[in-house]
Scaffold this motif. Structure first.
Motif, PDB file in Angstrom:
ATOM      1  N   GLN A 347       0.834  -1.200   0.000  1.00 21.56           N
ATOM      2  CA  GLN A 347       0.000   0.000   0.000  1.00 21.56           C
ATOM      3  C   GLN A 347       0.874   1.257   0.000  1.00 21.56           C
ATOM      4  O   GLN A 347       0.557   2.238  -0.672  1.00 21.56           O
ATOM      5  CB  GLN A 347      -0.925  -0.018   1.218  1.00 21.56           C
ATOM      6  N   ALA A 348       1.965   1.218   0.763  1.00 23.45           N
ATOM      7  CA  ALA A 348       2.861   2.374   0.799  1.00 23.45           C
ATOM      8  C   ALA A 348       3.473   2.618  -0.578  1.00 23.45           C
ATOM      9  O   ALA A 348       3.611   3.771  -1.022  1.00 23.45           O
ATOM     10  CB  ALA A 348       3.958   2.157   1.838  1.00 23.45           C
ATOM     11  N   TYR A 349       3.834   1.535  -1.270  1.00 23.42           N
ATOM     12  CA  TYR A 349       4.398   1.702  -2.607  1.00 23.42           C
ATOM     13  C   TYR A 349       3.365   2.296  -3.551  1.00 23.42           C
ATOM     14  O   TYR A 349       3.684   3.188  -4.357  1.00 23.42           O
ATOM     15  CB  TYR A 349       4.896   0.364  -3.150  1.00 23.42           C
ATOM     16  N   ASP A 350       2.129   1.823  -3.447  1.00 23.64           N
ATOM     17  CA  ASP A 350       1.073   2.350  -4.311  1.00 23.64           C
ATOM     18  C   ASP A 350       0.842   3.843  -4.066  1.00 23.64           C
ATOM     19  O   ASP A 350       0.433   4.565  -4.976  1.00 23.64           O
ATOM     20  CB  ASP A 350      -0.230   1.577  -4.085  1.00 23.64           C
ATOM     21  N   ARG A 351       1.108   4.294  -2.837  1.00 28.45           N
ATOM     22  CA  ARG A 351       0.973   5.727  -2.524  1.00 28.45           C
ATOM     23  C   ARG A 351       2.196   6.514  -2.958  1.00 28.45           C
ATOM     24  O   ARG A 351       2.213   7.744  -2.864  1.00 28.45           O
ATOM     25  CB  ARG A 351       0.784   5.925  -1.014  1.00 28.45           C
ATOM     26  N   GLY A 352       3.244   5.812  -3.381  1.00 36.28           N
ATOM     27  CA  GLY A 352       4.476   6.483  -3.767  1.00 36.28           C
ATOM     28  C   GLY A 352       5.435   6.715  -2.626  1.00 36.28           C
ATOM     29  O   GLY A 352       6.438   7.428  -2.770  1.00 36.28           O
ATOM     30  N   ASP A 353       5.163   6.100  -1.452  1.00 39.15           N
ATOM     31  CA  ASP A 353       6.022   6.279  -0.282  1.00 39.15           C
ATOM     32  C   ASP A 353       7.044   5.143  -0.265  1.00 39.15           C
ATOM     33  O   ASP A 353       6.887   4.128   0.426  1.00 39.15           O
ATOM     34  CB  ASP A 353       5.172   6.265   0.992  1.00 39.15           C
ATOM     35  N   ILE A 354       8.118   5.301  -1.028  1.00 32.26           N
ATOM     36  CA  ILE A 354       9.098   4.243  -1.200  1.00 32.26           C
ATOM     37  C   ILE A 354       9.835   3.960   0.113  1.00 32.26           C
ATOM     38  O   ILE A 354      10.112   2.805   0.454  1.00 32.26           O
ATOM     39  CB  ILE A 354      10.116   4.612  -2.294  1.00 32.26           C
ATOM     40  N   VAL A 355      10.147   5.005   0.854  1.00 36.87           N
ATOM     41  CA  VAL A 355      10.879   4.824   2.112  1.00 36.87           C
ATOM     42  C   VAL A 355      10.077   3.975   3.090  1.00 36.87           C
ATOM     43  O   VAL A 355      10.604   3.053   3.721  1.00 36.87           O
ATOM     44  CB  VAL A 355      11.219   6.199   2.720  1.00 36.87           C
ATOM     45  N   GLU A 356       8.781   4.276   3.206  1.00 41.00           N
ATOM     46  CA  GLU A 356       7.932   3.505   4.128  1.00 41.00           C
ATOM     47  C   GLU A 356       7.766   2.075   3.634  1.00 41.00           C
ATOM     48  O   GLU A 356       7.751   1.124   4.438  1.00 41.00           O
ATOM     49  CB  GLU A 356       6.562   4.185   4.251  1.00 41.00           C
ATOM     50  N   MET A 357       7.653   1.903   2.332  1.00 41.54           N
ATOM     51  CA  MET A 357       7.549   0.551   1.781  1.00 41.54           C
ATOM     52  C   MET A 357       8.777  -0.279   2.149  1.00 41.54           C
ATOM     53  O   MET A 357       8.667  -1.422   2.600  1.00 41.54           O
ATOM     54  CB  MET A 357       7.395   0.622   0.260  1.00 41.54           C
ATOM     55  N   GLN A 358       9.953   0.316   1.968  1.00 44.54           N
ATOM     56  CA  GLN A 358      11.180  -0.414   2.280  1.00 44.54           C
ATOM     57  C   GLN A 358      11.288  -0.703   3.775  1.00 44.54           C
ATOM     58  O   GLN A 358      11.734  -1.787   4.177  1.00 44.54           O
ATOM     59  CB  GLN A 358      12.386   0.404   1.802  1.00 44.54           C
ATOM     60  N   ARG A 359      10.876   0.241   4.601  1.00 47.01           N
ATOM     61  CA  ARG A 359      10.946   0.030   6.056  1.00 47.01           C
ATOM     62  C   ARG A 359      10.047  -1.128   6.482  1.00 47.01           C
ATOM     63  O   ARG A 359      10.468  -2.021   7.246  1.00 47.01           O
ATOM     64  CB  ARG A 359      10.526   1.312   6.797  1.00 47.01           C
ATOM     65  N   LEU A 360       8.812  -1.133   5.990  1.00 52.42           N
ATOM     66  CA  LEU A 360       7.872  -2.176   6.383  1.00 52.42           C
ATOM     67  C   LEU A 360       8.321  -3.546   5.860  1.00 52.42           C
ATOM     68  O   LEU A 360       8.259  -4.551   6.585  1.00 52.42           O
ATOM     69  CB  LEU A 360       6.479  -1.842   5.847  1.00 52.42           C
ATOM     70  N   ALA A 361       8.767  -3.572   4.613  1.00 52.69           N
ATOM     71  CA  ALA A 361       9.201  -4.841   4.036  1.00 52.69           C
ATOM     72  C   ALA A 361      10.411  -5.391   4.783  1.00 52.69           C
ATOM     73  O   ALA A 361      10.495  -6.594   5.071  1.00 52.69           O
ATOM     74  CB  ALA A 361       9.512  -4.665   2.550  1.00 52.69           C
ATOM     75  N   GLN A 362      11.354  -4.528   5.123  1.00 47.82           N
ATOM     76  CA  GLN A 362      12.554  -4.989   5.827  1.00 47.82           C
ATOM     77  C   GLN A 362      12.217  -5.453   7.238  1.00 47.82           C
ATOM     78  O   GLN A 362      12.765  -6.448   7.732  1.00 47.82           O
ATOM     79  CB  GLN A 362      13.597  -3.869   5.865  1.00 47.82           C
ATOM     80  N   THR A 363      11.302  -4.746   7.904  1.00 51.53           N
ATOM     81  CA  THR A 363      10.883  -5.163   9.248  1.00 51.53           C
ATOM     82  C   THR A 363      10.235  -6.539   9.206  1.00 51.53           C
ATOM     83  O   THR A 363      10.515  -7.400  10.053  1.00 51.53           O
ATOM     84  CB  THR A 363       9.905  -4.137   9.842  1.00 51.53           C
ATOM     85  N   ALA A 364       9.382  -6.744   8.211  1.00 53.26           N
ATOM     86  CA  ALA A 364       8.743  -8.058   8.069  1.00 53.26           C
ATOM     87  C   ALA A 364       9.783  -9.134   7.785  1.00 53.26           C
ATOM     88  O   ALA A 364       9.737 -10.236   8.354  1.00 53.26           O
ATOM     89  CB  ALA A 364       7.703  -8.010   6.951  1.00 53.26           C
ATOM     90  N   ARG A 365      10.737  -8.816   6.927  1.00 52.20           N
ATOM     91  CA  ARG A 365      11.755  -9.814   6.582  1.00 52.20           C
ATOM     92  C   ARG A 365      12.579 -10.213   7.798  1.00 52.20           C
ATOM     93  O   ARG A 365      12.969 -11.373   7.958  1.00 52.20           O
ATOM     94  CB  ARG A 365      12.660  -9.275   5.480  1.00 52.20           C
ATOM     95  N   GLU A 366      12.864  -9.245   8.664  1.00 51.91           N
ATOM     96  CA  GLU A 366      13.638  -9.557   9.875  1.00 51.91           C
ATOM     97  C   GLU A 366      12.888 -10.543  10.766  1.00 51.91           C
ATOM     98  O   GLU A 366      13.496 -11.434  11.372  1.00 51.91           O
ATOM     99  CB  GLU A 366      13.938  -8.264  10.634  1.00 51.91           C
ATOM    100  N   VAL A 367      11.570 -10.393  10.832  1.00 51.14           N
ATOM    101  CA  VAL A 367      10.774 -11.345  11.609  1.00 51.14           C
ATOM    102  C   VAL A 367      10.843 -12.733  10.979  1.00 51.14           C
ATOM    103  O   VAL A 367      11.052 -13.741  11.667  1.00 51.14           O
ATOM    104  CB  VAL A 367       9.309 -10.871  11.701  1.00 51.14           C
TER     105      VAL A 367
END
Length: 578
Positions: A347-367
């Motif tokens: 959803q963040a990527y669809d809004r154009g918020d690349i930084v938030e997209m990367q933060r959320l994806a990386q946080t999920a990956r760490e889990v």
């Protein structure tokens, strides 16, 4: 996206057949306790978890007023174990954890008290049930590894049981199936669940009655439905759900039957009937909210957020995602929360918020990395690669384009290799073929990126690796990418796996071992009988250098996702005559 959870920790225990005195392990304490246990189990099956907890709480108060003795301490431990199971189902993990620790301390505390044969069986029954409840709590909230250790401890108790029909082994096996599902080890989970549904080979024949499926059969069928839906076999998933519903109906377990509603919605959603899935998920959400089942409600909200996103209802999708994530975080459900973060990242990527997209994806990956759920790690890397490809299609990266394409390839190709290799976990050819159709989307992304870079050498190696694969189907036609896809270009032929198989290395995959050297139709026929198909061999590209196809990407995939991508065998890409 989080698959629906087939577990039901509040399900009443299924005592062994009382016709066999050695297996009659149901505890009897006299009234009012025996009647109270029965009433609480009835409330669980209705389901009315609040009423069940009230009954158990009243019984515990009474038990704590009795003079202390080993029997009374064991009764208190039994009640606390049942209370914890209901609290876990009612989405109160903190209270369940406290009750389980008290229960285990009390039950283990009487381990050395002299007991008769039947008393020992009753003690084992309660300890086993408590350990499995603790494993379920850990599986949902903290650590899959810790949950696995708890299941191992429960497994060690089985040797002491008089369990000729394998009822307790089936309960422990079900706990293992759920752990495998959480790790996305679909092939191993399906194989174990199918084996548990078969009659125990050591069971002595009973002339007075035909062999019956284990009491865990409906829940195992529910697990198989989730596995089949998640791996693209929807008709089989529907069949398993129907059989599970029949089993729960026969047992009078209305609560478990209601849980199947979200699982039906999951199958329908993956089929692509999004409107029907929305109706089913909305109905399930209403039901779970009325019953206070926060975890089940959070799963429904997560799915409905995805469906809203598909309809273009961005605000609705964001609200549902936020609600789902908040519920999972309150419950301590780390894996499910990470899945919701991935949805938020999209959803963040669809809004154009690349930084938030990367933060959320990386946080999920760490889990996922912490919990060793490596297939999900690959999914995160694919999401990032697809976002990067989409960004390349939308914007001009100028002099940085080559670097961006290389970065996307470095994410996409190892992930695609790992997802493609996951098919070797499955026993049947049909299951492998259906999984490959899911993994093909990832491999197509790798082909598009290699073509975009104009890397003829990489394209050649991709084709060589692909054509060294094992036979998955006699005839199989891959659908072409949609014409609207920006990277769909004429002239790129996506190769199907070659019709040959090879022998795997020992210990590759769940239960793996050497398989027969079969090819083409013979491999297909053998696979239907349950023989495995091996990973492809390394394709040696040069007699001088020893390099094999996609060497750097294969090594990256094996390091990141802890999965065998190719076997130890080598085949040359050049004709033998040269």
């Amino acid at each position: 996206m989080t698959a629906p959870d087939p577990s039901d920790p509040a399900a009443p225990a299924d005592p062994a057949d009382p016709a066999d005195a050695t297996e009659a392990t149901e505890a009897h304490y006299g009234e009012p306790f025996d009647g109270g246990f029965a009433l609480a189990e009835h409330h669980q099956s209705t389901p009315d978890l609040g009423a069940a907890l009230a009954v158990y709480a009243e019984l515990l108060t009474l038990a704590e007023s009795l003079d202390d003795s080993p029997d009374v301490r064991f009764l208190r431990g039994h009640l606390l174990s049942n209370i914890a199971s209901v609290q876990l189902k009612a989405a109160d993990p903190a209270a369940a954890a406290r009750a389980l620790e008290r229960s285990l301390a009390l039950v283990r505390g009487v381990a050395d008290v002299p007991m008769g044969p039947r008393g020992r069986q009753v003690w084992l029954e309660v300890l086993l049930k408590t350990l499995l409840a603790k494993a379920e709590l850990l599986r949902r909230t903290r650590s899959l590894d810790e949950a696995g250790s708890c299941v191992d401890e429960a497994t060690a108790l089985l040797a002491e049981f008089h369990d000729s029909e394998g009822l307790r082994a089936a309960e422990v096996g079900l706990a293992r199936v759920l752990l495998l599902i959480d790790r996305s080890e679909w092939g191993a989970a399906e194989e174990l669940a199918s084996a548990l549904l078969s009659p125990a080979p050591t069971a002595a024949p009973r002339p007075d009655r035909p062999p019956a499926p284990p009491p865990t059969a409906p829940r195992l069928l529910d697990c198989l439905a989730v596995i089949c839906a998640s791996t693209g076999r929807f008709d089989l998933a529907d069949d398993h759900l129907a059989r599970a519903d029949d089993g729960f109906r026969a047992a009078g377990d209305n609560g478990a039957r209601q849980g199947l509603l979200a699982h039906r919605a999951y199958v329908v959603m993956l089929r692509g009937d999004l409107d029907h899935a929305e109706r089913l998920y909305t109905e399930a959400s209403t039901l779970y909210e009325e019953q206070g089942l926060a975890a089940d409600l959070a799963v429904c909200e997560q799915a409905r957020a995805f469906l809203a996103e598909q309809r273009g209802e961005t605000a609705v999708a964001q609200d549902l995602t936020a609600s789902s994530l908040a519920r999972f975080e309150r419950l301590g459900a780390a894996l499910a929360a990470a899945d919701t973060m991935l949805l938020s990242a999209q959803q963040a990527y669809d809004r154009g918020d690349i930084v938030e997209m990367q933060r959320l994806a990386q946080t999920a990956r760490e889990v996922f990395e912490e919990q060793r759920v490596y297939e999900r790690c690959a999914q995160v890397d694919l999401l990032l690669a697809m976002a990067l490809e989409d960004n390349l299609n939308r914007t001009d990266h100028g002099a940085l384009e080559a670097q961006s394409v290389a970065m996307a390839l470095g994410l996409a190709l190892p992930a695609a290799l790992a997802l493609e290799a996951a098919r070797y976990d499955f026993v049947t050819a049909h299951a492998r073929s259906q999984w490959l159709q899911l993994a093909d989307a990832a491999m197509r992304l790798a082909f598009r990126l290699a073509l975009r870079r104009g890397d003829q050498g990489l394209l050649f190696e991709l084709v060589e690796h692909r054509c060294a694969g094992a036979s998955l189907a006699l005839t199989r036609t891959d659908p072409p990418p949609p014409p609207s896809t920006p990277a769909h270009r004429p002239g790129l032929v996506f190769p199907a796996p070659a019709m040959k198989t090879h022998t795997p290395a020992e210990g590759t995959g769940a239960g793996a071992g050497p398989s027969s050297l079969l090819g083409g139709a013979a491999a297909e026929a053998a696979a239907t009988a349950g023989l495995r198909v091996a990973p492809p061999p390394r394709v040696r590209m040069s007699a001088e250098s020893g390099r094999f196809a996609l060497q750097e990407y294969v090594q990256a995939a094996e390091f990141r996702y802890h999965r065998r991508i190719v076997s130890e065998e080598e085949v040359p890409f050049w004709p033998p005559t040269t």
